[in-house]
Design an enzyme around this catalytic site. Structure first.
Site, PDB file in Angstrom:
ATOM      1  N   GLU A 169      80.966  22.926  57.173  1.00 58.10           N
ATOM      2  CA  GLU A 169      79.546  22.608  57.320  1.00 58.10           C
ATOM      3  C   GLU A 169      78.883  22.191  56.002  1.00 58.10           C
ATOM      4  O   GLU A 169      78.042  22.906  55.448  1.00 58.10           O
ATOM      5  CB  GLU A 169      78.797  23.800  57.927  1.00 58.10           C
ATOM      6  CG  GLU A 169      79.315  24.186  59.300  1.00 58.10           C
ATOM      7  CD  GLU A 169      78.409  25.167  60.026  1.00 58.10           C
ATOM      8  OE1 GLU A 169      77.503  25.719  59.403  1.00 58.10           O
ATOM      9  OE2 GLU A 169      78.614  25.367  61.246  1.00 58.10           O
ATOM     10  N   GLU A 353      83.342  25.236  66.228  1.00 59.10           N
ATOM     11  CA  GLU A 353      82.548  26.460  66.397  1.00 59.10           C
ATOM     12  C   GLU A 353      81.554  26.242  67.521  1.00 59.10           C
ATOM     13  O   GLU A 353      80.911  25.197  67.597  1.00 59.10           O
ATOM     14  CB  GLU A 353      81.736  26.818  65.135  1.00 59.10           C
ATOM     15  CG  GLU A 353      82.532  27.388  63.999  1.00 59.10           C
ATOM     16  CD  GLU A 353      81.655  27.748  62.787  1.00 59.10           C
ATOM     17  OE1 GLU A 353      80.457  28.062  62.952  1.00 59.10           O
ATOM     18  OE2 GLU A 353      82.188  27.689  61.675  1.00 59.10           O
TER      19      GLU A 353
HETATM   20  C1  FCB Z   1      77.803  28.490  61.398  1.00 60.09           C
HETATM   21  C2  FCB Z   1      78.676  29.057  60.309  1.00 60.09           C
HETATM   22  C3  FCB Z   1      79.267  30.387  60.622  1.00 60.09           C
HETATM   23  C4  FCB Z   1      78.315  31.272  61.379  1.00 60.09           C
HETATM   24  C5  FCB Z   1      77.747  30.540  62.562  1.00 60.09           C
HETATM   25  C6  FCB Z   1      76.817  31.365  63.414  1.00 60.09           C
HETATM   26  O1  FCB Z   1      76.843  27.649  60.863  1.00 60.09           O
HETATM   27  O2  FCB Z   1      79.728  28.174  60.028  1.00 60.09           O
HETATM   28  O3  FCB Z   1      79.695  30.969  59.425  1.00 60.09           O
HETATM   29  O4  FCB Z   1      77.337  31.743  60.524  1.00 60.09           O
HETATM   30  O5  FCB Z   1      77.057  29.411  62.118  1.00 60.09           O
END
Ligand code: FCB
Length: 437
Positions: A169, A353
Protein backbone atom coordinates in the site's frame (compact mmCIF):
# COMPACT_ATOMS: atom_id res chain seq x y z
CA UNK A 1 -27.51 -17.25 8.09
CA UNK A 2 -25.11 -16.19 5.31
CA UNK A 3 -22.80 -18.79 3.84
CA UNK A 4 -19.68 -18.21 1.79
CA UNK A 5 -19.44 -19.44 -1.80
CA UNK A 6 -17.61 -22.75 -1.96
CA UNK A 7 -14.24 -23.18 -3.64
CA UNK A 8 -15.96 -25.10 -6.45
CA UNK A 9 -17.67 -21.87 -7.53
CA UNK A 10 -14.30 -20.36 -8.54
CA UNK A 11 -11.98 -21.29 -11.42
CA UNK A 12 -9.58 -24.21 -10.87
CA UNK A 13 -6.34 -23.02 -9.28
CA UNK A 14 -7.94 -19.91 -7.76
CA UNK A 15 -5.83 -19.06 -4.71
CA UNK A 16 -7.51 -18.45 -1.35
CA UNK A 17 -5.49 -17.04 1.49
CA UNK A 18 -5.33 -14.81 4.52
CA UNK A 19 -3.00 -11.90 5.17
CA UNK A 20 -1.12 -10.45 8.14
CA UNK A 21 1.87 -8.17 8.61
CA UNK A 22 4.97 -8.40 10.76
CA UNK A 23 4.62 -5.41 13.10
CA UNK A 24 0.91 -6.07 13.59
CA UNK A 25 1.37 -9.61 14.95
CA UNK A 26 4.96 -10.63 15.72
CA UNK A 27 5.78 -8.82 18.97
CA UNK A 28 8.44 -6.38 17.91
CA UNK A 29 10.17 -6.03 21.27
CA UNK A 30 11.43 -9.60 21.08
CA UNK A 31 13.96 -11.46 19.00
CA UNK A 32 16.55 -8.75 18.49
CA UNK A 33 14.62 -6.48 16.10
CA UNK A 34 15.69 -2.85 15.83
CA UNK A 35 13.50 0.11 16.69
CA UNK A 36 11.11 1.31 13.99
CA UNK A 37 9.38 4.56 13.16
CA UNK A 38 6.09 3.02 14.32
CA UNK A 39 7.57 2.66 17.81
CA UNK A 40 8.59 6.32 17.66
CA UNK A 41 5.22 7.45 16.27
CA UNK A 42 3.24 5.49 18.87
CA UNK A 43 5.30 7.04 21.67
CA UNK A 44 3.86 10.51 20.98
CA UNK A 45 0.56 11.30 22.75
CA UNK A 46 -2.40 11.49 20.39
CA UNK A 47 -0.94 9.50 17.49
CA UNK A 48 -2.27 6.05 18.44
CA UNK A 49 -5.32 5.32 20.54
CA UNK A 50 -4.04 4.46 24.01
CA UNK A 51 -0.45 5.03 22.75
CA UNK A 52 -0.42 1.29 22.01
CA UNK A 53 2.44 -0.16 19.99
CA UNK A 54 3.51 -3.48 18.49
CA UNK A 55 5.91 -4.49 21.28
CA UNK A 56 3.90 -7.62 22.14
CA UNK A 57 1.08 -7.64 19.55
CA UNK A 58 -0.08 -11.28 19.11
CA UNK A 59 3.30 -12.68 20.19
CA UNK A 60 3.31 -14.57 16.90
CA UNK A 61 7.07 -14.86 17.27
CA UNK A 62 6.75 -17.47 20.00
CA UNK A 63 3.45 -18.95 18.78
CA UNK A 64 4.47 -19.54 15.19
CA UNK A 65 3.67 -23.24 14.95
CA UNK A 66 0.23 -22.95 16.55
CA UNK A 67 -0.62 -20.05 14.23
CA UNK A 68 0.50 -22.01 11.18
CA UNK A 69 -1.67 -24.89 12.36
CA UNK A 70 -4.63 -22.50 12.32
CA UNK A 71 -3.88 -21.74 8.67
CA UNK A 72 -3.76 -25.45 7.89
CA UNK A 73 -7.10 -26.02 9.65
CA UNK A 74 -8.60 -23.13 7.70
CA UNK A 75 -7.52 -24.85 4.49
CA UNK A 76 -6.04 -21.84 2.71
CA UNK A 77 -3.79 -22.24 -0.31
CA UNK A 78 -1.54 -19.29 0.49
CA UNK A 79 -0.54 -17.05 3.36
CA UNK A 80 0.41 -13.44 2.75
CA UNK A 81 2.83 -12.28 5.44
CA UNK A 82 5.48 -9.59 5.65
CA UNK A 83 9.01 -9.52 6.93
CA UNK A 84 10.16 -6.72 9.19
CA UNK A 85 13.15 -4.85 7.79
CA UNK A 86 14.31 -3.99 11.32
CA UNK A 87 14.07 -7.62 12.42
CA UNK A 88 16.40 -8.62 9.60
CA UNK A 89 18.67 -5.54 9.76
CA UNK A 90 18.13 -3.75 13.09
CA UNK A 91 19.59 -0.47 11.80
CA UNK A 92 18.19 -0.93 8.32
CA UNK A 93 21.69 -1.58 6.91
CA UNK A 94 24.85 -3.15 8.24
CA UNK A 95 24.81 -6.03 10.73
CA UNK A 96 22.24 -8.77 10.28
CA UNK A 97 20.08 -10.09 13.14
CA UNK A 98 20.54 -13.81 12.60
CA UNK A 99 17.64 -14.63 14.91
CA UNK A 100 15.40 -12.58 12.62
CA UNK A 101 16.44 -14.47 9.50
CA UNK A 102 16.04 -17.74 11.42
CA UNK A 103 12.48 -16.79 12.28
CA UNK A 104 11.48 -16.11 8.65
CA UNK A 105 13.24 -19.30 7.63
CA UNK A 106 11.12 -21.29 10.10
CA UNK A 107 7.99 -19.46 8.98
CA UNK A 108 8.56 -20.33 5.34
CA UNK A 109 9.50 -23.92 6.14
CA UNK A 110 6.41 -24.25 8.32
CA UNK A 111 4.18 -23.05 5.49
CA UNK A 112 5.77 -25.31 2.91
CA UNK A 113 5.49 -28.29 5.27
CA UNK A 114 1.76 -27.61 5.56
CA UNK A 115 1.31 -27.26 1.80
CA UNK A 116 0.67 -23.48 2.01
CA UNK A 117 2.23 -21.07 -0.48
CA UNK A 118 4.36 -18.36 1.19
CA UNK A 119 3.38 -14.95 -0.25
CA UNK A 120 5.99 -12.50 0.99
CA UNK A 121 5.72 -8.73 1.33
CA UNK A 122 9.07 -7.05 1.92
CA UNK A 123 7.79 -3.89 3.60
CA UNK A 124 4.57 -3.42 5.52
CA UNK A 125 5.21 -0.09 7.17
CA UNK A 126 7.80 -0.51 9.95
CA UNK A 127 10.80 1.48 8.75
CA UNK A 128 13.94 1.04 10.89
CA UNK A 129 14.35 4.19 13.02
CA UNK A 130 18.00 4.49 12.00
CA UNK A 131 16.84 5.01 8.40
CA UNK A 132 14.13 7.43 9.47
CA UNK A 133 16.96 9.47 11.04
CA UNK A 134 18.42 9.80 7.54
CA UNK A 135 15.14 11.06 6.10
CA UNK A 136 13.51 7.66 5.50
CA UNK A 137 11.38 7.63 2.37
CA UNK A 138 12.37 11.25 1.65
CA UNK A 139 15.95 10.20 0.96
CA UNK A 140 16.63 8.86 -2.52
CA UNK A 141 19.27 6.51 -1.08
CA UNK A 142 16.45 4.44 0.40
CA UNK A 143 16.15 2.61 -2.93
CA UNK A 144 19.64 1.14 -2.47
CA UNK A 145 19.08 0.38 1.22
CA UNK A 146 15.84 -1.36 0.32
CA UNK A 147 17.52 -3.29 -2.48
CA UNK A 148 20.24 -4.49 -0.10
CA UNK A 149 17.63 -5.58 2.46
CA UNK A 150 15.77 -7.43 -0.30
CA UNK A 151 18.90 -9.36 -1.24
CA UNK A 152 19.76 -10.15 2.38
CA UNK A 153 16.31 -11.58 3.09
CA UNK A 154 16.00 -13.49 -0.18
CA UNK A 155 19.47 -14.97 0.14
CA UNK A 156 17.92 -16.84 3.06
CA UNK A 157 14.28 -17.55 2.04
CA UNK A 158 14.03 -16.71 -1.67
CA UNK A 159 14.30 -20.36 -2.71
CA UNK A 160 10.98 -21.22 -0.99
CA UNK A 161 8.71 -18.19 -1.28
CA UNK A 162 5.93 -18.44 -3.83
CA UNK A 163 5.50 -14.74 -4.58
CA UNK A 164 7.05 -11.43 -3.55
CA UNK A 165 5.66 -7.89 -3.45
CA UNK A 166 7.98 -5.08 -2.40
CA UNK A 167 5.86 -2.48 -0.60
CA UNK A 168 2.38 -2.84 0.85
CA UNK A 169 0.00 0.00 0.00
CA UNK A 170 2.35 2.75 -1.21
CA UNK A 171 -0.29 5.44 -0.71
CA UNK A 172 -0.51 4.70 3.00
CA UNK A 173 3.26 4.90 3.36
CA UNK A 174 3.53 8.04 1.25
CA UNK A 175 0.31 9.99 1.73
CA UNK A 176 -0.89 8.94 5.19
CA UNK A 177 2.66 9.01 6.53
CA UNK A 178 3.75 12.35 5.09
CA UNK A 179 0.66 14.40 4.14
CA UNK A 180 -2.19 13.63 6.57
CA UNK A 181 0.18 12.49 9.31
CA UNK A 182 -2.10 9.61 10.31
CA UNK A 183 0.66 7.05 9.99
CA UNK A 184 4.36 7.00 10.90
CA UNK A 185 6.40 9.12 10.49
CA UNK A 186 3.43 11.45 11.07
CA UNK A 187 4.57 14.34 8.87
CA UNK A 188 2.24 16.90 7.30
CA UNK A 189 4.47 18.29 4.58
CA UNK A 190 3.80 18.37 0.84
CA UNK A 191 7.45 18.28 -0.25
CA UNK A 192 8.09 15.28 1.99
CA UNK A 193 4.96 13.62 0.55
CA UNK A 194 5.95 14.07 -3.09
CA UNK A 195 9.47 12.82 -2.48
CA UNK A 196 8.32 9.86 -0.37
CA UNK A 197 5.72 8.84 -2.97
CA UNK A 198 8.27 8.86 -5.76
CA UNK A 199 11.01 7.17 -3.72
CA UNK A 200 8.60 4.41 -2.71
CA UNK A 201 8.17 3.58 -6.38
CA UNK A 202 11.89 3.93 -7.01
CA UNK A 203 12.50 1.45 -4.18
CA UNK A 204 9.87 -0.86 -5.61
CA UNK A 205 11.74 -0.70 -8.94
CA UNK A 206 15.09 -1.39 -7.27
CA UNK A 207 13.72 -4.43 -5.45
CA UNK A 208 12.02 -5.78 -8.58
CA UNK A 209 15.22 -5.26 -10.59
CA UNK A 210 17.33 -7.09 -8.04
CA UNK A 211 14.84 -9.93 -7.77
CA UNK A 212 14.62 -10.33 -11.54
CA UNK A 213 18.42 -10.43 -11.63
CA UNK A 214 18.45 -13.28 -9.13
CA UNK A 215 15.72 -15.18 -10.98
CA UNK A 216 13.13 -14.79 -8.22
CA UNK A 217 9.73 -15.84 -9.66
CA UNK A 218 6.22 -14.41 -9.33
CA UNK A 219 6.81 -10.74 -8.55
CA UNK A 220 3.98 -8.26 -8.04
CA UNK A 221 2.86 -5.05 -6.38
CA UNK A 222 0.16 -4.49 -3.77
CA UNK A 223 -1.81 -1.27 -3.91
CA UNK A 224 -4.94 -0.18 -2.08
CA UNK A 225 -7.94 1.36 -3.77
CA UNK A 226 -10.86 3.27 -2.32
CA UNK A 227 -13.89 4.05 -4.45
CA UNK A 228 -13.87 7.86 -4.66
CA UNK A 229 -17.53 8.90 -4.77
CA UNK A 230 -18.55 12.57 -5.06
CA UNK A 231 -20.46 13.75 -1.98
CA UNK A 232 -23.04 15.32 -4.31
CA UNK A 233 -23.70 15.81 -7.98
CA UNK A 234 -22.38 19.35 -7.90
CA UNK A 235 -19.51 19.85 -10.36
CA UNK A 236 -17.09 21.01 -7.64
CA UNK A 237 -17.64 17.81 -5.63
CA UNK A 238 -17.22 15.67 -8.72
CA UNK A 239 -13.94 17.40 -9.48
CA UNK A 240 -12.79 16.93 -5.87
CA UNK A 241 -13.59 13.21 -6.06
CA UNK A 242 -11.58 12.98 -9.27
CA UNK A 243 -8.63 14.67 -7.51
CA UNK A 244 -8.85 12.18 -4.66
CA UNK A 245 -9.00 9.32 -7.14
CA UNK A 246 -5.90 10.61 -8.93
CA UNK A 247 -3.71 11.03 -5.88
CA UNK A 248 -5.00 8.10 -3.85
CA UNK A 249 -5.79 5.42 -6.43
CA UNK A 250 -4.11 6.32 -9.71
CA UNK A 251 -0.77 7.78 -8.72
CA UNK A 252 0.77 4.38 -7.99
CA UNK A 253 -1.34 2.33 -10.40
CA UNK A 254 -0.48 4.58 -13.33
CA UNK A 255 3.14 4.97 -12.25
CA UNK A 256 3.61 1.21 -12.04
CA UNK A 257 1.81 0.28 -15.24
CA UNK A 258 2.27 3.26 -17.58
CA UNK A 259 5.31 5.06 -16.20
CA UNK A 260 3.46 8.35 -15.80
CA UNK A 261 1.69 10.17 -12.99
CA UNK A 262 -1.87 11.53 -13.36
CA UNK A 263 -2.05 15.23 -14.26
CA UNK A 264 -4.49 15.94 -11.43
CA UNK A 265 -1.95 14.59 -8.92
CA UNK A 266 0.93 16.47 -10.57
CA UNK A 267 -1.06 19.71 -10.15
CA UNK A 268 -0.25 19.55 -6.46
CA UNK A 269 2.73 17.24 -6.15
CA UNK A 270 4.60 18.03 -9.38
CA UNK A 271 6.54 21.06 -8.10
CA UNK A 272 7.77 19.03 -5.11
CA UNK A 273 8.93 15.89 -6.88
CA UNK A 274 12.70 15.34 -6.97
CA UNK A 275 14.44 16.84 -9.97
CA UNK A 276 14.70 14.43 -12.89
CA UNK A 277 11.99 12.10 -11.59
CA UNK A 278 10.90 11.41 -15.16
CA UNK A 279 14.09 9.44 -15.74
CA UNK A 280 13.07 6.88 -13.12
CA UNK A 281 9.72 6.08 -14.68
CA UNK A 282 10.98 3.47 -17.10
CA UNK A 283 12.34 1.31 -14.29
CA UNK A 284 9.27 1.97 -12.15
CA UNK A 285 6.98 0.62 -14.84
CA UNK A 286 8.94 -2.60 -15.53
CA UNK A 287 6.51 -5.47 -16.15
CA UNK A 288 5.04 -7.34 -13.17
CA UNK A 289 3.75 -10.91 -12.98
CA UNK A 290 0.65 -9.89 -11.03
CA UNK A 291 -0.97 -6.91 -9.36
CA UNK A 292 -2.62 -7.11 -5.94
CA UNK A 293 -5.52 -4.87 -4.97
CA UNK A 294 -6.44 -4.24 -1.33
CA UNK A 295 -10.03 -3.12 -1.05
CA UNK A 296 -12.15 -2.19 1.97
CA UNK A 297 -14.45 0.76 1.37
CA UNK A 298 -15.47 3.90 -0.50
CA UNK A 299 -14.95 7.55 0.39
CA UNK A 300 -17.41 10.42 -0.15
CA UNK A 301 -15.46 13.41 -1.29
CA UNK A 302 -16.55 17.05 -1.19
CA UNK A 303 -14.81 20.18 -2.43
CA UNK A 304 -13.19 22.25 0.30
CA UNK A 305 -11.44 25.61 0.61
CA UNK A 306 -7.74 25.99 1.23
CA UNK A 307 -4.63 24.69 -0.51
CA UNK A 308 -4.48 21.70 -2.89
CA UNK A 309 -6.03 19.12 -2.93
CA UNK A 310 -9.01 21.20 -1.71
CA UNK A 311 -11.15 18.28 -0.63
CA UNK A 312 -12.77 16.82 2.45
CA UNK A 313 -14.15 13.41 3.33
CA UNK A 314 -17.76 13.40 4.45
CA UNK A 315 -19.76 10.53 6.02
CA UNK A 316 -21.89 8.43 3.67
CA UNK A 317 -25.24 6.70 4.10
CA UNK A 318 -24.31 2.99 3.86
CA UNK A 319 -23.98 0.61 6.83
CA UNK A 320 -20.49 0.86 8.35
CA UNK A 321 -17.90 -1.40 9.92
CA UNK A 322 -16.52 -0.86 13.43
CA UNK A 323 -14.01 1.56 11.87
CA UNK A 324 -16.89 3.58 10.39
CA UNK A 325 -15.89 2.45 6.92
CA UNK A 326 -18.89 2.19 4.60
CA UNK A 327 -19.59 -1.28 3.25
CA UNK A 328 -19.59 -0.95 -0.54
CA UNK A 329 -18.90 -4.30 -2.29
CA UNK A 330 -19.79 -2.85 -5.69
CA UNK A 331 -16.57 -0.83 -5.50
CA UNK A 332 -14.52 -4.03 -5.60
CA UNK A 333 -16.33 -5.33 -8.68
CA UNK A 334 -15.94 -1.96 -10.38
CA UNK A 335 -12.22 -1.70 -9.59
CA UNK A 336 -11.44 -5.22 -10.78
CA UNK A 337 -13.05 -4.42 -14.11
CA UNK A 338 -11.62 -0.91 -14.52
CA UNK A 339 -8.10 -1.75 -13.37
CA UNK A 340 -7.89 -4.62 -15.85
CA UNK A 341 -9.39 -2.51 -18.61
CA UNK A 342 -7.39 0.69 -18.04
CA UNK A 343 -4.09 -0.54 -16.59
CA UNK A 344 -3.24 -4.21 -16.25
CA UNK A 345 -4.86 -6.03 -19.20
CA UNK A 346 -4.15 -9.76 -19.04
CA UNK A 347 -1.88 -9.57 -15.98
CA UNK A 348 -3.43 -11.64 -13.16
CA UNK A 349 -5.06 -9.62 -10.39
CA UNK A 350 -5.29 -10.76 -6.79
CA UNK A 351 -7.46 -9.28 -4.08
CA UNK A 352 -4.58 -9.19 -1.60
CA UNK A 353 -6.63 -7.78 1.30
CA UNK A 354 -10.33 -7.54 2.08
CA UNK A 355 -12.12 -7.78 5.39
CA UNK A 356 -13.85 -5.78 8.11
CA UNK A 357 -13.33 -4.48 11.61
CA UNK A 358 -16.15 -5.89 13.73
CA UNK A 359 -17.01 -5.77 17.42
CA UNK A 360 -19.11 -8.92 17.17
CA UNK A 361 -16.55 -11.23 18.78
CA UNK A 362 -16.84 -14.94 18.12
CA UNK A 363 -20.30 -14.62 16.56
CA UNK A 364 -19.23 -12.49 13.64
CA UNK A 365 -22.13 -12.96 11.27
CA UNK A 366 -21.49 -9.41 10.09
CA UNK A 367 -18.02 -10.42 8.88
CA UNK A 368 -19.37 -13.51 7.09
CA UNK A 369 -21.87 -11.33 5.27
CA UNK A 370 -19.15 -8.77 4.39
CA UNK A 371 -16.92 -11.50 2.96
CA UNK A 372 -19.81 -13.13 1.08
CA UNK A 373 -20.76 -9.85 -0.58
CA UNK A 374 -17.19 -9.09 -1.61
CA UNK A 375 -16.63 -12.62 -2.89
CA UNK A 376 -19.75 -12.11 -5.00
CA UNK A 377 -18.04 -9.03 -6.47
CA UNK A 378 -15.02 -11.19 -7.31
CA UNK A 379 -17.31 -13.69 -9.01
CA UNK A 380 -18.97 -10.96 -11.01
CA UNK A 381 -15.59 -9.66 -12.18
CA UNK A 382 -14.60 -13.20 -13.18
CA UNK A 383 -17.85 -13.52 -15.11
CA UNK A 384 -16.90 -10.30 -16.92
CA UNK A 385 -13.64 -11.89 -18.01
CA UNK A 386 -11.32 -10.18 -15.51
CA UNK A 387 -8.31 -12.42 -14.76
CA UNK A 388 -8.75 -12.53 -10.97
CA UNK A 389 -6.45 -15.26 -9.66
CA UNK A 390 -6.96 -15.17 -5.91
CA UNK A 391 -8.48 -13.60 -2.81
CA UNK A 392 -6.92 -12.99 0.64
CA UNK A 393 -8.88 -12.17 3.78
CA UNK A 394 -7.48 -9.51 6.07
CA UNK A 395 -6.77 -10.88 8.58
CA UNK A 396 -5.95 -14.29 10.01
CA UNK A 397 -6.24 -12.94 13.55
CA UNK A 398 -7.08 -9.80 15.51
CA UNK A 399 -3.99 -7.63 15.66
CA UNK A 400 -2.45 -4.17 16.07
CA UNK A 401 -4.55 -1.95 13.84
CA UNK A 402 -1.99 0.86 13.56
CA UNK A 403 -3.28 4.23 14.82
CA UNK A 404 -6.38 2.47 16.19
CA UNK A 405 -4.37 0.18 18.47
CA UNK A 406 -5.83 -3.18 19.51
CA UNK A 407 -9.48 -2.10 19.74
CA UNK A 408 -10.42 -2.67 16.11
CA UNK A 409 -10.63 -6.35 15.28
CA UNK A 410 -10.21 -7.72 11.76
CA UNK A 411 -9.43 -11.35 12.61
CA UNK A 412 -11.02 -14.62 11.56
CA UNK A 413 -9.46 -15.73 14.85
CA UNK A 414 -10.07 -13.83 18.07
CA UNK A 415 -7.02 -12.89 20.12
CA UNK A 416 -7.39 -12.17 23.84
CA UNK A 417 -4.74 -9.49 24.28
CA UNK A 418 -4.43 -10.27 28.02
CA UNK A 419 -3.72 -14.00 27.69
CA UNK A 420 -2.87 -14.05 23.95
CA UNK A 421 -5.18 -17.07 23.59
CA UNK A 422 -6.59 -17.64 20.10
CA UNK A 423 -10.18 -18.72 19.37
CA UNK A 424 -11.58 -19.19 15.87
CA UNK A 425 -14.64 -17.07 15.15
CA UNK A 426 -17.75 -18.12 13.20
CA UNK A 427 -16.18 -16.55 10.08
CA UNK A 428 -13.19 -18.89 10.41
CA UNK A 429 -15.53 -21.90 10.49
CA UNK A 430 -17.53 -20.53 7.56
CA UNK A 431 -14.43 -20.01 5.44
CA UNK A 432 -12.99 -23.41 6.37
CA UNK A 433 -16.24 -25.03 5.27
CA UNK A 434 -16.36 -23.10 2.00
CA UNK A 435 -12.76 -24.00 1.19
CA UNK A 436 -13.31 -27.69 1.84
CA UNK A 437 -15.88 -27.98 -0.94
C1 FCB B 1 -4.70 -2.11 5.27
C2 FCB B 1 -3.35 -2.52 5.81
C3 FCB B 1 -3.40 -3.55 6.88
C4 FCB B 1 -4.57 -3.35 7.81
C5 FCB B 1 -5.84 -3.19 7.02
C6 FCB B 1 -7.08 -3.04 7.87
O1 FCB B 1 -4.66 -0.81 4.79
O2 FCB B 1 -2.55 -3.01 4.77
O3 FCB B 1 -2.18 -3.53 7.56
O4 FCB B 1 -4.33 -2.27 8.64
O5 FCB B 1 -5.73 -2.08 6.19
Amino acid sequence: MTTLPTRSRFPGGFVFGTATSAYQIEGHARGGAGRTHWDDFAAVPGNVIGAEDGAVACDHLSRLDADLDLLATLGVDAYRFSASWARVLPDGRGPVNTAGLDFYDRLVDGLVARGIKPALTLYHWELPSALADLGGWRNRDIAQWFGDYTDTLLDRIGDRVWSVAPINEPVCVGWLGHFTGHHAPGLRDIRATARAMHHILLSHAEAIGRMRARGQPNLGAVINLEAALPASDVAADRAAAARHDSLFNRFFLQGLTKGTYPDAALDGLGPHLPLGWQEDMNAISAPLDWVGLNYYTCKRIAAADGPWPRLAEVPGPLPKTDLDWEIYPQGLADFLVSVAQDYTGDTPLYVTENGMAAASGLHDEDRISYLARHLASVQSALANGVPVAGYFVWSLMDNYEWAFGYGKRFGLVEVDFETLARRPKASFEALAKALSR
